[in-house]
Design a protein around this motif. Structure first.
Motif, PDB file in Angstrom:
ATOM      1  N   TRP B 333       1.083  -1.535   0.220  1.00 13.80           N
ATOM      2  CA  TRP B 333       0.133  -0.033   0.437  1.00 13.80           C
ATOM      3  C   TRP B 333       0.827   1.063   0.118  1.00 13.80           C
ATOM      4  N   LEU B 334       1.756   1.237   0.669  1.00 15.36           N
ATOM      5  CA  LEU B 334       2.443   2.282   0.947  1.00 15.36           C
ATOM      6  C   LEU B 334       2.984   2.853  -0.077  1.00 15.36           C
ATOM      7  N   ALA B 335       3.913   1.501  -0.827  1.00 14.84           N
ATOM      8  CA  ALA B 335       4.546   1.489  -1.905  1.00 14.84           C
ATOM      9  C   ALA B 335       4.052   2.007  -3.518  1.00 14.84           C
ATOM     10  N   CYS B 336       2.542   1.697  -3.654  1.00 13.87           N
ATOM     11  CA  CYS B 336       1.770   2.182  -4.385  1.00 13.87           C
ATOM     12  C   CYS B 336       1.682   3.352  -4.322  1.00 13.87           C
ATOM     13  N   VAL B 337       1.087   4.485  -2.828  1.00 14.70           N
ATOM     14  CA  VAL B 337       0.740   4.533  -2.755  1.00 14.70           C
ATOM     15  C   VAL B 337       1.474   6.434  -3.211  1.00 14.70           C
ATOM     16  N   THR B 338       2.810   6.175  -2.873  1.00 16.81           N
ATOM     17  CA  THR B 338       4.000   6.998  -2.874  1.00 16.81           C
ATOM     18  C   THR B 338       4.548   6.690  -4.690  1.00 16.81           C
ATOM     19  N   PHE B 465       8.202   2.584  -6.721  1.00 21.71           N
ATOM     20  CA  PHE B 465       8.244   1.305  -6.099  1.00 21.71           C
ATOM     21  C   PHE B 465       8.914   0.574  -5.464  1.00 21.71           C
ATOM     22  N   VAL B 466       9.735   0.130  -6.124  1.00 15.24           N
ATOM     23  CA  VAL B 466      10.628  -0.848  -5.378  1.00 15.24           C
ATOM     24  C   VAL B 466      11.568  -0.619  -4.232  1.00 15.24           C
ATOM     25  N   ASP B 467      12.112   0.790  -3.977  1.00 13.99           N
ATOM     26  CA  ASP B 467      12.673   1.347  -3.419  1.00 13.99           C
ATOM     27  C   ASP B 467      11.864   1.799  -1.865  1.00 13.99           C
ATOM     28  N   VAL B 468      10.356   1.994  -2.180  1.00 13.26           N
ATOM     29  CA  VAL B 468       9.543   1.840  -0.942  1.00 13.26           C
ATOM     30  C   VAL B 468       8.987   0.697  -0.458  1.00 13.26           C
ATOM     31  N   MET B 469       9.430  -0.306  -1.204  1.00 13.08           N
ATOM     32  CA  MET B 469       9.372  -1.405  -0.991  1.00 13.08           C
ATOM     33  C   MET B 469      10.595  -2.192  -0.082  1.00 13.08           C
ATOM     34  N   LYS B 470      11.831  -1.633  -0.154  1.00  5.64           N
ATOM     35  CA  LYS B 470      13.135  -1.823  -0.197  1.00  5.64           C
ATOM     36  C   LYS B 470      13.022  -0.759   1.642  1.00  5.64           C
ATOM     37  N   GLU B 471      12.635   0.968   1.606  1.00  3.53           N
ATOM     38  CA  GLU B 471      12.935   1.286   2.561  1.00  3.53           C
ATOM     39  C   GLU B 471      13.181   0.908   4.473  1.00  3.53           C
ATOM     40  N   LEU B 472      14.129   1.163   4.287  1.00  9.72           N
ATOM     41  CA  LEU B 472      14.167   1.037   6.059  1.00  9.72           C
ATOM     42  C   LEU B 472      14.378   2.361   6.705  1.00  9.72           C
TER      43      LEU B 472
END
Lengths: 364, 530
Positions: B333-338, B465-472
């Motif tokens: 959800w975070l990745a898509c919206v961002t 999208f991919v960056d947000v998925m990985k973001e820590l």
């Protein structure tokens, strides 16, 4: 519908009082929502900011919710991240309980005014005085709930136990090329060095740090478990590590872990001298907690027999409550040990100096 | 239009401005034991900062070379030639993008270390006790390889788009003038693709600069190490912020040099008809080498790490934590919206710069893009300072909007670079023609630019999208209650040194990132060339 409906005409024009009907509904709803009945039924909550990163704590929190009905809202992050966030949130912070896993950070949080003192006879009775903050007229700010020790493991085939049985001996010439540690900047190492500064002073600690660097088999990297595997694989002869990682391996049923442990010797450092360095995991009630009663209840739960047993059995730490019987065969195998007598305040105060010493000695 | 853009720019620059707030805050009571910012910085400079700068520079150079060779080389092969397996390589070479740098670091070391499968096999085959010649993967060299394999897709994707969009007329003109294939590549194609290649490399290298988790795993000390040391060990937020601002100034300076170097160059080809390049079929040995190049890259960068993850998972036994579904939905959800908001902002900002031809706006865009070079944790400090100032920080615990906001700033660069690169290949004369024919800027944008930009927009969305998925780091610091993502779960397990158990969440991050990577990259290959 092109006819304009003015406020005045609404009363007489389109049926009953439309705007007023809506308002009435709203008032009824508000009355119901505010009624004691609704609030009484609302489940109690606790907002927890925790630096504990252990999977086994899930059971701990679930049991609390089951027995008291209080739902725990959690944020887990590293100690520093939590402290930063709490400082920014300020007076409106929703935090109720703050749990941290390093003595120096506990001191830091206390000095930054993030805890509020509470009075609890239960906690005062069960937790030894040296494992909680000093007693003020308003109460105690934070309590330790479990301890862990910084211990020495060595490769039995390469090293004699008598050569590495103190922290100081690790820096001596006979151990050249044998020592592995994690990065000096990690809080566990900084607390160890901070305690050493308290015991022997800055110059002696700097000599020790330089000796350690000269003896290193490789530059510091990895976590505590990596140091254990490095010693077992022969990459180095001796390493500093955290007791609970070692005990976890000791208790592991996996064949490769057992094979690893078989190669290792274990030492309680400084038993004949100052005692083994320990670190404390603990916490307190947040300064502006919205649910202070629930917070106090949670802290008392952490000092209960059940929770203390979790710390021991689940995460291989030592419980602070002395009356709790430890059912952990790994901890039992290691036995009792003499504990270093350094205050948490000293570890906290000396952290900056510790980092400076390590930088000067090029201890990475 | 301009007011909207100005508002967007202001909103996105606030946290960077928020970094200046600690300058104005007085130290609290514990200053008695603190050195004050001057003391910390002086100490760091005297003892460690010089070394950090050197190793950062070496790391950046090494990774730069690595991603250039891997990214541009593969992009060239795939864009211009037909060889066996090319259809698969086209989209498969992007797959390493789905692997977070910290997971790649761990897998890289795991496979290549002394007790890992490769060395064990070699030792058995050669019958020796130790492989004295085999380098230690946990070193600066190892870090260079690991980052190169992990980050070359940035360069590959953008360069490939640039190569594909190139007009065939250029190559034909070069051929008639006597250039060989390689000469045409060096003298013509590469310089034409320069903004694209620079954009891709900038993204990748900024990610290296901002990284803390993976570099510390390798035992490499970079400038980020210095920032975190000041912040965590010396508890000196101000010094950390000053160092971060220094980092940003340096990155800004690099961008300035690149911008001024190509200020006079034009990258959009004029010419009424753009004809796509037809891929040349390779035969025999050449086809084999092309296949080998791409295949080896894919093997090292994706297949081996994926197999290592699966092996870890197998050893661990498949026990799915009950919270996985929640982690997955949160991350997605975070990745898509961002991604959606980020691409929209990037389009708005890039267009504003293009339409108004204002140099200020170009520089504003540059500045906003600098957020990518900041460690996520430092950016979060900026946001925290900001929220603390207006006493609104409690919002973080209630909603994930602050987190999305942080992501937007952190990852704006990826979307901006892609969109700007795409826009730069559309000639201004097209806009002029459209205006002459009576189209409003909006109609031009919708009917002419949008189809031309589709690939760039997809790339931009994919990156974010991919960056947000990985973001820590920012996620750890700014998330609301009971809101863990896959990356956070991986971190908790790694922090607890349960490294075998993080196989499943890591694999999930990779898989979850793979689906959009594959879908979008196939869409990009399939979309009509113009």
């Amino acid at each position: 519908m092109s006819s304009k409906i003015s406020p005045k005409s609404a009363v007489t024009h389109r049926g009953a009082n439309r705007p007023l009907r809506g308002l009435r509904r709203l008032l009824v709803f508000a009355a119901v929502a505010c009624s004691p009945l609704v609030w009484a039924a609302k489940p109690a909550e606790l907002n927890l900011y925790s630096a504990r990163h252990y999977q086994t704590d899930e059971a701990l929190y679930n049991d609390f919710t089951k027995s008291t009905g209080i739902k725990i809202n959690r944020i887990e992050a590293s100690d520093n991240a939590l402290i930063e966030r709490l400082k920014s949130e300020g007076a409106k912070s929703p935090a109720d309980v703050i749990l941290l896993v390093d003595a120096a950070r506990l001191w830091r949080a206390e000095t930054d005014g993030l805890f509020q003192p509470i009075k609890s006879e239960y906690l005062d009775a069960r937790i030894p005085a040296n494992l909680r903050s000093q007693v003020l007229p308003e109460g105690v700010k934070w309590f330790g709930f479990s301890t862990r020790a910084r211990v020495i493991v060595y490769n039995k085939a390469r090293i004699q136990a008598s050569d590495v049985d103190t922290y100081e001996k690790l820096a001596e010439p006979q151990n050249k090329g044998q020592v592995c540690t994690r990065s000096g900047s990690h809080p566990y190492m900084l607390s160890l060095v901070g305690a050493m500064i308290d015991r022997v002073g800055v110059p002696a600690t700097e000599v020790w740090a330089r000796g350690m660097v000269a003896n290193m088999a490789r530059a510091p990297r990895g976590g505590d478990t990596d140091q254990i595997t490095a010693v077992a694989s022969g990459e180095c002869g001796v390493a500093l590590t955290n007791s609970y990682y070692f005990v976890r391996m000791l208790r592991s049923k996996k064949a490769e872990d057992q094979a690893l442990i078989a190669k290792l010797g274990f030492i309680w450092p400084n038993q004949q001298t100052s005692g083994t360095h320990i670190n404390i995991a603990g916490g307190g009630v947040a300064k502006n907690a919205p649910h202070p009663e629930a917070a106090k209840k949670f802290l008392e739960y952490l000092a209960s027999d059940a929770a203390q047993a979790y710390f021991a059995d689940g995460n291989n730490e030592w419980p602070v409550v002395t009356s709790v019987k430890v059912e952990n065969e790994g901890l039992a195998k290691l036995g009792d040990f003499k504990v270093e007598n350094v205050s948490v305040a000293a570890m906290g105060r000396n952290q900056v100096e510790a980092q400076k010493i390590l930088d000067r000695a090029r201890f990475k | 239009m301009h007011r909207v853009v100005a508002l967007i720019a202001l909103l996105l620059s606030l946290p960077l401005l928020g970094l200046f707030i600690p300058f104005f805050q007085t130290q609290d009571g514990s200053a008695a034991v603190d050195l004050g910012a001057q003391g910390t910085l002086l100490h760091l400079w005297k003892f460690v900062l010089g070394d950090y700068l050197v190793s950062t520079f070496v790391l950046l150079t090494g990774v730069g070379v690595g991603i250039f060779i891997l990214g541009v080389g593969n992009a060239w092969l795939v864009a211009n030639y037909q060889f066996p397996g090319k259809r698969i390589f086209e989209w498969a070479l992007i797959l390493p993008l789905a692997i977070p740098t910290y997971v790649m670091a761990y897998l890289f070391v795991d496979v290549l270390q002394f007790s890992g499968p490769l060395q064990t096999l070699l030792r058995q085959v050669l019958g020796v006790e130790t492989l004295w010649f085999f380098p230690d993967p946990r070193s600066l060299g190892g870090a260079m390889w690991s980052f190169s394999f992990c980050l070359y897709p940035y360069v590959y994707l953008i360069a490939r788009t640039a190569f594909l969009d190139r007009s065939a007329r250029l190559s034909e003109a070069a051929e008639t003038l006597g250039y060989s294939g390689m000469q045409a590549f060096y003298r013509l194609v590469l310089p034409m693709a320069r903004p694209a290649i620079f954009a891709g490399m900038a993204l990748a290298l900024m990610e290296v600069l901002a990284d803390y988790g993976a570099v510390s795993y390798f035992g490499v000390e970079t400038f980020a190490t210095g920032i975190f040391k000041a912040w965590l060990s010396f508890s000196d937020r101000l010094a950390a912020v000053q160092l971060s601002l220094g980092l940003l100034v340096f990155v800004g300076f690099i961008f300035y040099i690149e911008q001024s170097n190509r200020a006079r160059l034009r990258y959009a080809s004029s010419g009424v008809i753009q004809r796509a390049v037809l891929p040349k079929t390779l035969l025999g040995r050449r086809a084999f080498w092309a296949f080998a190049c791409c295949g080896l890259t894919l093997l090292c960068a994706f297949i081996v790490p994926a197999l290592a993850l699966l092996k870890l998972l197998w050893q661990q036994g498949l026990s799915i934590d009950v919270r996985y579904a929640k982690w997955l939905t949160n991350s997605f959800w975070l990745a898509c919206v961002t991604a959606l908001i980020s691409v929209a902002c990037a389009v708005a900002l890039a267009y504003a710069a293009r339409l108004t031809k204002s140099r200020t706006l170009v520089w504003v865009n540059r500045l906003l893009g600098l957020g990518y070079a900041l460690p996520g944790a430092v950016l979060s400090v900026g946001i925290l300072s900001l929220l603390g100032l207006v006493e609104a920080a409690w919002i973080m615990s209630a909603t994930s909007l602050v987190l999305i906001y942080a992501y937007l700033i952190r990852f704006l660069s990826s979307s901006l670079q892609s969109v700007e690169t795409g826009l730069s290949r559309i000639t201004p004369s097209m806009d002029g023609t459209a205006a002459l024919l009576g189209a409003t800027p909006f109609q031009t944008m919708r009917d002419i630019h949008f189809p031309l930009l589709k690939r760039s927009l997809l790339t931009a969305g994919l990156f974010v999208f991919v960056d947000v998925m990985k973001e820590l780091p920012a996620t750890l610091l700014l998330r609301p209650f009971n809101f863990d993502t896959l990356a956070v779960a991986t971190y908790q397990l790694a922090a607890d040194e349960r490294l075998a158990e993080l196989a499943l969440p890591s694999l999930t991050i990779v898989l979850a990132g793979l689906v959009p990577v594959i879908v979008l990259s196939r869409a990009m290959s399939a979309s009509k060339r113009y």
